[in-house]
Write a protein that holds these residues in place. Structure first.
Motif, PDB file in Angstrom:
ATOM      1  N   THR A 181      36.091   2.206 -27.055  1.00 55.44           N
ATOM      2  CA  THR A 181      36.729   1.077 -27.740  1.00 55.44           C
ATOM      3  C   THR A 181      36.042   0.707 -29.046  1.00 55.44           C
ATOM      4  N   GLY A 182      34.997   1.475 -29.408  1.00 54.96           N
ATOM      5  CA  GLY A 182      34.273   1.176 -30.629  1.00 54.96           C
ATOM      6  C   GLY A 182      34.798   1.952 -31.821  1.00 54.96           C
ATOM      7  N   ALA A 183      34.028   1.909 -32.898  1.00 54.55           N
ATOM      8  CA  ALA A 183      34.458   2.520 -34.161  1.00 54.55           C
ATOM      9  C   ALA A 183      33.814   3.875 -34.413  1.00 54.55           C
ATOM     10  N   ARG A 184      32.962   4.344 -33.482  1.00 53.18           N
ATOM     11  CA  ARG A 184      32.282   5.615 -33.677  1.00 53.18           C
ATOM     12  C   ARG A 184      32.578   6.563 -32.530  1.00 53.18           C
ATOM     13  N   ASP A 185      32.595   7.848 -32.828  1.00 54.74           N
ATOM     14  CA  ASP A 185      32.676   8.842 -31.772  1.00 54.74           C
ATOM     15  C   ASP A 185      31.413   8.739 -30.919  1.00 54.74           C
ATOM     16  N   GLY A 186      31.549   9.025 -29.625  1.00 54.01           N
ATOM     17  CA  GLY A 186      30.396   8.906 -28.741  1.00 54.01           C
ATOM     18  C   GLY A 186      30.408   9.918 -27.622  1.00 54.01           C
ATOM     19  N   LEU A 187      29.248  10.103 -27.044  1.00 56.45           N
ATOM     20  CA  LEU A 187      29.071  11.014 -25.915  1.00 56.45           C
ATOM     21  C   LEU A 187      28.702  10.173 -24.710  1.00 56.45           C
ATOM     22  N   ILE A 223      33.885  11.548 -26.627  1.00 54.19           N
ATOM     23  CA  ILE A 223      35.092  10.733 -26.736  1.00 54.19           C
ATOM     24  C   ILE A 223      35.191  10.180 -28.155  1.00 54.19           C
ATOM     25  N   PRO A 224      36.173  10.603 -28.916  1.00 55.93           N
ATOM     26  CA  PRO A 224      36.352  10.061 -30.269  1.00 55.93           C
ATOM     27  C   PRO A 224      36.639   8.562 -30.222  1.00 55.93           C
ATOM     28  N   ALA A 225      36.356   7.890 -31.307  1.00 54.98           N
ATOM     29  CA  ALA A 225      36.634   6.451 -31.399  1.00 54.98           C
ATOM     30  C   ALA A 225      38.105   6.186 -31.112  1.00 54.98           C
ATOM     31  N   GLY A 226      38.372   5.236 -30.220  1.00 56.77           N
ATOM     32  CA  GLY A 226      39.731   4.860 -29.879  1.00 56.77           C
ATOM     33  C   GLY A 226      40.396   5.756 -28.855  1.00 56.77           C
ATOM     34  N   ALA A 227      39.743   6.826 -28.459  1.00 57.11           N
ATOM     35  CA  ALA A 227      40.336   7.775 -27.510  1.00 57.11           C
ATOM     36  C   ALA A 227      39.815   7.538 -26.098  1.00 57.11           C
ATOM     37  N   SER A 228      40.450   8.220 -25.140  1.00 53.82           N
ATOM     38  CA  SER A 228      40.069   8.128 -23.733  1.00 53.82           C
ATOM     39  C   SER A 228      39.826   9.525 -23.180  1.00 53.82           C
ATOM     40  N   HIS A 229      39.038   9.560 -22.112  1.00 53.55           N
ATOM     41  CA  HIS A 229      38.739  10.835 -21.467  1.00 53.55           C
ATOM     42  C   HIS A 229      38.720  10.621 -19.963  1.00 53.55           C
ATOM     43  N   ASP A 230      39.343  11.537 -19.241  1.00 55.71           N
ATOM     44  CA  ASP A 230      39.354  11.462 -17.776  1.00 55.71           C
ATOM     45  C   ASP A 230      38.187  12.263 -17.208  1.00 55.71           C
ATOM     46  N   PHE A 231      37.434  11.637 -16.310  1.00 59.94           N
ATOM     47  CA  PHE A 231      36.321  12.294 -15.619  1.00 59.94           C
ATOM     48  C   PHE A 231      36.692  12.427 -14.149  1.00 59.94           C
ATOM     49  N   ARG A 232      36.266  13.526 -13.551  1.00 63.99           N
ATOM     50  CA  ARG A 232      36.714  13.841 -12.189  1.00 63.99           C
ATOM     51  C   ARG A 232      35.537  14.274 -11.323  1.00 63.99           C
ATOM     52  N   PHE A 233      35.577  13.839 -10.084  1.00 57.41           N
ATOM     53  CA  PHE A 233      34.607  14.242  -9.072  1.00 57.41           C
ATOM     54  C   PHE A 233      35.386  14.716  -7.853  1.00 57.41           C
ATOM     55  N   VAL A 234      35.316  16.009  -7.572  1.00 58.49           N
ATOM     56  CA  VAL A 234      35.970  16.574  -6.390  1.00 58.49           C
ATOM     57  C   VAL A 234      34.959  16.562  -5.251  1.00 58.49           C
ATOM     58  N   ILE A 235      35.208  15.721  -4.279  1.00 60.92           N
ATOM     59  CA  ILE A 235      34.258  15.488  -3.193  1.00 60.92           C
ATOM     60  C   ILE A 235      34.528  16.461  -2.045  1.00 60.92           C
ATOM     61  N   GLU A 236      33.501  17.205  -1.691  1.00 58.78           N
ATOM     62  CA  GLU A 236      33.528  18.070  -0.512  1.00 58.78           C
ATOM     63  C   GLU A 236      32.647  17.432   0.544  1.00 58.78           C
ATOM     64  N   PRO A 237      33.186  17.007   1.667  1.00 58.11           N
ATOM     65  CA  PRO A 237      32.426  16.207   2.632  1.00 58.11           C
ATOM     66  C   PRO A 237      31.094  16.817   3.062  1.00 58.11           C
ATOM     67  N   GLN A 238      31.078  18.102   3.416  1.00 56.22           N
ATOM     68  CA  GLN A 238      29.834  18.686   3.907  1.00 56.22           C
ATOM     69  C   GLN A 238      28.775  18.748   2.814  1.00 56.22           C
ATOM     70  N   ARG A 239      29.207  18.986   1.586  1.00 53.37           N
ATOM     71  CA  ARG A 239      28.258  19.072   0.468  1.00 53.37           C
ATOM     72  C   ARG A 239      27.812  17.703  -0.032  1.00 53.37           C
ATOM     73  N   ASP A 240      28.751  16.757  -0.131  1.00 52.62           N
ATOM     74  CA  ASP A 240      28.483  15.508  -0.827  1.00 52.62           C
ATOM     75  C   ASP A 240      28.254  14.306   0.083  1.00 52.62           C
ATOM     76  N   LEU A 241      28.689  14.383   1.321  1.00 49.31           N
ATOM     77  CA  LEU A 241      28.625  13.209   2.197  1.00 49.31           C
ATOM     78  C   LEU A 241      27.740  13.402   3.412  1.00 49.31           C
ATOM     79  N   ALA A 242      27.440  14.647   3.761  1.00 44.58           N
ATOM     80  CA  ALA A 242      26.542  14.903   4.887  1.00 44.58           C
ATOM     81  C   ALA A 242      25.110  14.595   4.468  1.00 44.58           C
ATOM     82  N   PHE A 243      24.268  14.299   5.445  1.00 41.78           N
ATOM     83  CA  PHE A 243      22.871  13.985   5.167  1.00 41.78           C
ATOM     84  C   PHE A 243      21.986  14.647   6.214  1.00 41.78           C
ATOM     85  N   PRO A 244      20.721  14.927   5.869  1.00 46.97           N
ATOM     86  CA  PRO A 244      19.849  15.627   6.815  1.00 46.97           C
ATOM     87  C   PRO A 244      19.201  14.679   7.808  1.00 46.97           C
ATOM     88  N   ASP A 245      18.875  15.218   8.981  1.00 43.73           N
ATOM     89  CA  ASP A 245      18.022  14.476   9.895  1.00 43.73           C
ATOM     90  C   ASP A 245      16.581  14.948   9.678  1.00 43.73           C
TER      91      ASP A 245
END
Length: 731
Positions: free
Chosen positions: A647-653, A682-704
């Motif tokens: 929403t600003g006046a400069r391009d940004g990362l 993202i250029p000034a005034g532009a939008s960008h879609d970011f995505r996270f594809v969640i795989e349960p065993q990789r991203d949600l499982a935890f070790p004992d």
């Protein structure tokens, strides 16, 4: 950064006629067959020598007190460093190894090439603030190309230790506090150093270190005891090493620390049961400096022989520096305390790396255009880009970028003219006289008509006379003050633990005195760790974490200050308000009581700057999180999206961080746990879609506590920016 082909001197240059027709000399045969043939021809003494690594030019000040070893041509490996004649030393030692020994086994040459060789890139903690694994990989590839041209086959990097205590000096060498991020950077580093084929010029073997939990040293004191529960070991300390192993790292280095009563250099559980049996690691394990000897200091071995026995039987193949394998293995073998099979296994791993590197075919390194060359423009341009991307704008009350109307700037502080401080620890062949300071770059880049007055004001360590009067005079005459404070080389890195994160010497007093001038003050911090700013931060108009950015850090800092670059760095580590808040990190567990009960009474519980924090010269707005479904089952996926608008006046990362929390589990989970990050321009005034594809065993499982992964049904909370959404796992 493109690799430049560097040919090697042919094996014909060295004379080994008595062995040239033997199977282990035949490059067309499988490596395992060559290893078996060579081991079958070796005497016990030749095997013991292959398991010894000694220094040939190491200049680490922590190691200089150790005895100087004779450089026998039968030794398996040498450490190079410091000397300007690295290549000559290497080739001279290698000629002896292949010409003056019975079997002509080439030596393996390693060095602590951590973040650059002659051209120095940012310290790893700063690299992680870029949130760009491809950039890290390119940096390692550039470093590998030059390093291999110097005759170094093997780097003792990347360091992937988990640390949340900035008092530990070696936090500078880590990739920050997130196990997930450290694993991503570990893989990127391995791919950068090793390339597609270790036999190719421009590739060097990587070494994951320090295995394991070295970063949890008590009180942040180096080489100290670590008390780590099995749960924490599997959750926090092992993931980055496993990621590096999966990426193909060909070696690991055992750590110094005593891990819950069993030192890591003699820990069969971590070195053999986990590393070899569970992860199927086939590469080489080298000890850290004098590790076998230090088992005596730690109370785990009664004498040298027992130290060597426990270390090799636990799974350490190559003994660095202390010579205890070479000294005691014959006696241990004769007494049945170490088996011949274990010795052969260790020797085979040393030889395997040599075969993989192509050292039997090309033992010598040709003097090429890259050997000893001065830094090139492309290398320096890359280092500048890397440094700029690592800088984090922590605070900005309108002081940055420098306004066009500002005509008088005061540059104050002991690090304003200190180019060498920008290099950081483990700077290899980086040279202070080739590193422009912040003063140099500001003077060269300030617009015409802007005057710059530079005054040190004080020294970093407080041991030199102060000149507050000149500093205050410069501040009073200026329209804006840039204050350069932080750490000199040697104040962070190995053997650089500190009891406090406060600015050393009288730097804090200088900051307060300059701020009292009433002029806007921009604080630029040069450091290898977060710095305690509780006393001064509120009086600063802007705060910039420039870290130790390397050979072109001065230019990168200047361009950020002048607005030629839009800052995009985000913190890879939580920045505490005060040293007394340690430990404080994003993936802590919830407390038993809500509110302020049980919290410190004299300081807020929140950090000064949280993990992932960083400002820009533009503004980003996050949409609500969108999920493609409300439930996910094992084997399925769930896609989360967020739209970020500039929403600003400069391009940004912008870097988008995705955190998860399991609010009710059989083993309590962190309040937030980083699982994915993505960056987009993202250029000034532009939008960008970011995505996270969640795989349960990789991203949600935890070790004992045994490392077994658990996936449970129930609600999951997903966070990014200020947004949160819920979904459920079904089993």
């Amino acid at each position: 950064v493109n690799r430049i082909a560097v040919s090697a001197i042919s094996a014909d240059t060295v004379a080994v006629p008595s062995t040239s027709s033997l199977p282990y000399r035949q490059s067309a045969l499988p490596i395992e067959q060559r290893i078996a043939d060579l081991i079958g021809r070796m005497t016990p003494e030749e095997k013991f020598d292959q398991l010894h690594q000694c220094s040939a030019g190491d200049t680490n000040p922590n190691n200089l007190a150790s005895r100087a070893d004779e450089l026998r041509p039968t030794y398996g490996s040498f450490i190079l460093g410091g000397a300007h004649s690295i290549l000559e030393t290497r080739n001279a030692l290698q000629r002896r190894a292949v010409n003056e020994t019975r079997l002509g086994i080439p030596a393996l040459f390693g060095a602590d090439v951590i973040h650059g060789f002659r051209v120095i890139t940012p310290i790893p903690l700063a690299q992680a603030c870029c949130w760009d694994p491809a950039l890290v990989q390119r940096g390692c590839a550039m470093t590998a190309e030059v390093t291999r041209a110097q005759g170094i086959d093997w780097t003792f990097a990347p360091m992937v230790d988990h640390c949340v205590d900035a008092r530990w000096g070696r936090i500078a060498e880590t990739f920050g506090e997130s196990p997930h991020a450290a694993g991503v950077y570990a893989a990127a580093s391995v791919h950068g150093f090793q390339g597609e084929d270790l036999r190719r010029s421009g590739s060097i073997a990587a070494c994951l270190k320090h295995y394991v939990a070295y970063g949890a040293s008590e009180g942040g004191r180096d080489y100290s005891y670590t008390e780590v529960s099995p749960q924490t070991l599997w959750e926090m300390h092992l993931p980055s090493f496993e990621a590096g192993v999966k990426a193909g790292a060909r070696s690991l280095m055992s750590a110094f620390n005593d891990l819950s009563g069993v030192p890591t250099s003699a820990n069969h559980y971590t070195l053999t049961e986990i590393l070899r049996r569970r992860w199927n690691f086939s590469g080489l394990v080298v000890s850290d400096w004098n590790a076998a000897l230090q088992l005596i200091h730690q109370g785990f071995a009664a004498d040298e022989a027992e130290g060597a026995e426990k270390m090799i039987n636990a799974g350490v193949d190559l003994d660095m520096a202390d010579g205890l394998y070479r000294k005691h293995l014959a006696t241990l073998l004769a007494a049945g305390r170490v088996s011949l099979a274990r010795v052969d296994e260790a020797v085979g791993r040393v030889l395997r790396l040599k075969f993989e590197l192509g050292l039997f075919e090309h033992p010598l390194t040709e003097i090429s255009a890259l050997a000893g060359a001065v830094p090139t423009v492309p290398q320096l341009d890359f280092a500048e880009e890397f440094a700029a991307r690592s800088i984090v704008l922590l605070k900005n009350k309108g002081a940055l970028p420098l306004a066009a109307g500002v005509k008088r700037v005061a540059l104050i502080g002991p690090l304003a003219r200190n180019g060498g401080a920008l290099l950081g620890s483990w700077a290899q062949q980086g040279r202070a006289d080739e590193t422009p300071s912040i003063h140099d770059e500001l003077l060269a880049r300030l617009p015409v008509g802007v005057t710059l007055t530079t005054v040190a004001g004080c020294s970093v360590d407080g041991k030199s006379p102060d000149d507050f009067a000149s500093a205050l005079s410069a501040a009073n005459a200026a329209e804006l003050v840039i204050l350069c404070l932080g750490e000199e080389v040697g104040m962070s890195g190995e053997n650089a633990s500190r009891s406090t994160l406060r600015l050393a010497g009288r730097q804090e007093e200088l900051a307060l005195a300059v701020a009292a001038s009433g002029k806007p003050v921009v604080l630029v911090l040069i450091s290898g760790r977060p710095i305690e700013l509780q006393a001064v931060e509120g009086k600063m108009a802007a705060v910039v974490a420039a870290w130790q950015g390397g050979s072109r850090a001065g230019a990168a800092i200047t361009d950020i200050l002048l607005g030629r670059r839009n800052p995009s760095g985000r913190l890879s580590v939580t920045w505490p308000r005060a040293t007394g808040q340690i430990p404080i990190h994003h993936n802590m567990r919830a407390r038993a009581r809500l509110g302020q009960e049980g919290c410190y009474q004299d300081i807020p519980t929140t950090p000064l700057y949280e993990f992932g924090h960083g400002l820009s010269y533009t503004q980003f707005v996050y949409s609500p999180i969108r999920l493609d479904r409300s439930t996910v089952a094992p084997g399925g996926t769930l896609t989360a999206e967020v739209t970020v608008t500039n929403t600003g006046a400069r391009d940004g990362l912008e870097t988008v961080f995705w955190f998860i929390r399991d609010p009710a589990a059989s083993i309590t989970r962190p309040l937030r746990d980083l699982k994915h990050f993505e960056q987009g321009s993202i250029p000034a005034g532009a939008s960008h879609d970011f995505r996270f594809v969640i795989e349960p065993q990789r991203d949600l499982a935890f070790p004992d506590r045994e490392g077994r992964m658990i996936l449970e049904a129930g609600e999951i909370q997903l966070y990014t920016g200020s947004q949160m959404e819920r979904f459920n796992v079904t089993l």
